[in-house]
Design an enzyme around this catalytic site. Structure first.
Site, PDB file in Angstrom:
ATOM      1  CE  LYS A  77      -4.001   1.954   2.832  1.00  0.00           C
ATOM      2  NZ  LYS A  77      -4.976   1.224   3.770  1.00  0.00           N
ATOM      3  CB  SER A 152      -8.194   3.460   3.149  1.00  0.00           C
ATOM      4  OG  SER A 152      -7.301   2.913   3.960  1.00  0.00           O
ATOM      5  CB  SER A 176      -8.528   0.447   5.957  1.00  0.00           C
ATOM      6  OG  SER A 176      -9.397   1.879   5.655  1.00  0.00           O
TER       7      SER A 176
END
Length: 479
Positions: A77, A152, A176
């Site tokens: 990420k 996210s 997330s």
């Protein structure tokens, strides 16, 4: 052969047997990223560097050395620092920021000679549940491109499902990792707070953030978590937990396991297809020797306001470092220091980030601290106590991961309350610092994945893996 369709566990065995090379795997993943650029799952790629890393891994494997992760292509990420890479947090504020050090989890992956091929898309500064808040465009759900991948860590979940890598890392502050895993039909593990070092993770809410893996299978998740877990002296909330080889300690069984079903969770409302899939999973566990225990978590309905009070307060503090002076975006025209701060942050931050900073500043402001932040901290302790009470009776707790499947892009983007409520089943886990795993357990009428969440007591990841692997192996999520 297209090796990218295999699991990490399967391809790792082929690498060790020298039936495939890391260079071959890396080239196939890089090619898939190019072919699937429309998904907007990957923000930056380390093509040349990754191929060099793959060559190095192949030499180690040729000598008969290496681990499960040696030579395996992985994505991370874009809020996790990696030396020499652009780390943007999907924000215009950091679009040109180059990391000057490796996060602890990156160090651990490098120590096993995993091949990190790039950085994945996300909601800006991890603030969102759909990936629609990225400054670089929405990531698309790989199953239905008209739908969101969740957030996210949407790019991380999408990348695994679309075979752009064999595993990815995400971060989970209120769901997330688990929610996008549910929306994309992959496995997502949120570890116990403190099990994985946050050193090098760009903070959203420091008391809630945790790094974890997104993978194709539960066994893959075990391999990844075994690699990244462990104490780190540089991170003061990192717990001194002995290293665990989760895969080697796997006991795939549910016989005698007490599974708690929180009845009031189910009263919060969920799609009929989600309820049907969860009911089917409960019946499966019961038929295979698990003891189903009805429990009640009385204050769980207070989780959402508690979470957004605490998370926004911490975010307003953490994002104070982005001032246009030390690093990141700097306004070109300004009159004084205050004007520089104002213009740099106005130009650099997106709407959702600004919204949460303002909420955080409000609840921390004079006259409102006691009424909001202090009260939220008290409710947090009540929620922790309720989970402690529940785990005196059960081994794991079973809930849906999300009350619905992946929604259409744009459907909830202007309804902030509905968007925040999409995390209703996941945020209590972060508030209580507990581990939880999402595993696919069915599909709706549109063939979109449905996720089941298994919650464990602190540091009970092995139990979660045991139960999840039994379900995946014997029932799976394709029904």
């Amino acid at each position: 052969m297209n090796y990218t369709e295999l699991s990490l566990y399967e391809v790792s065995k082929l690498l060790k047997e020298r039936k495939v090379t890391s260079v071959e795997l890396t080239k196939q993943c890089l090619e898939n990223i190019k072919k699937n650029s429309h998904l907007n799952a990957v923000l930056s790629v380390r093509e040349e560097e990754a191929l060099l890393d793959a060559e190095k891994a192949d030499k180690i494997l040729d000598e008969g050395n290496g681990t499960y992760l040696t030579g395996v292509p992985i994505l991370i990420k874009d809020n996790i620092n990696m030396l020499g890479t652009i780390t943007t947090c999907a924000s215009r504020f950091l679009e040109n920021y180059e990391s000057v050090y490796d996060a602890c989890v990156v160090e651990k992956l490098k120590s096993e000679n995993a091949v990190i091929i790039g950085k994945t898309n996300m909601d800006e500064f991890a603030m969102g549940s759909s990936n629609e808040n990225s400054a670089f465009g929405t990531c698309l759900n790989p199953i239905d491109n008209t739908r969101v991948p969740g957030g996210s860590s949407g790019g991380s979940a999408c990348s695994v499902k679309a075979n752009l890598c064999f595993a990815s890392l995400g971060s989970d502050t209120g769901g997330s990792i688990r929610q996008p895993a549910s929306f994309c039909g992959v496995v997502g593990m949120k570890p116990t707070y403190g099990l994985v070092s946050r050193y090098g993770l760009i903070a959203y809410a420091s008391s809630l953030d945790q790094i974890g893996p997104l993978t194709k299978t539960v066994k893959d998740s075990m391999i990844m978590l075994t690699s990244i877990m462990g104490h780190d002296d540089r991170e003061f909330t990192s717990e001194k937990i002995e290293k665990i080889d989760y895969l080697n300690n796997l006991n795939s069984s549910v016989l005698g396991v007490k599974i708690g079903v929180p009845t009031n969770f189910f009263a919060m409302g969920m799609d009929k297809n989600v309820k049907k899939a969860i009911d089917s999973a409960i019946e499966f566990f019961k038929a295979n020797g698990a003891e189903i225990v009805e429990i009640k978590l009385d204050k769980i309905d207070k989780s959402i306001p508690t979470y957004y009070t605490l998370a926004c307060a911490e975010a307003s503090s953490n994002l104070g470092r982005f001032d246009g002076i030390r690093y990141g975006k700097r306004a070109e025209k300004f009159t004084d220091l205050v004007d520089l701060y104002y213009k740099s942050r106005t130009e650099g931050f997106g709407k959702e980030v600004k919204r949460r900073i303002m909420l955080g500043n409000f609840v921390l402001s004079s006259g409102y601290y006691d009424a909001y932040y202090k009260k939220a901290k008290k409710v947090q302790q009540i929620i922790k106590n309720e989970f402690n009470k529940a785990f005196s009776k059960v081994d794991v707790i079973l809930t849906p991961t999300s009350p619905f499947t992946a929604f259409k892009i744009g459907e909830k983007v202007n309804d902030h309350i509905k968007m925040y409520l999409s995390d209703i089943f996941t945020v209590p886990v972060n508030i209580a610092s507990l581990p939880a795993i999402n595993i696919p357990c069915g599909k709706d009428e549109n063939k979109m994945p449905i996720g089941m969440q298994l919650i464990g007591n602190k540091f009970s990841e092995q139990t979660l893996f045991n139960v999840a692997d039994f379900f995946e192996t014997n029932k799976g999520g394709e029904n």
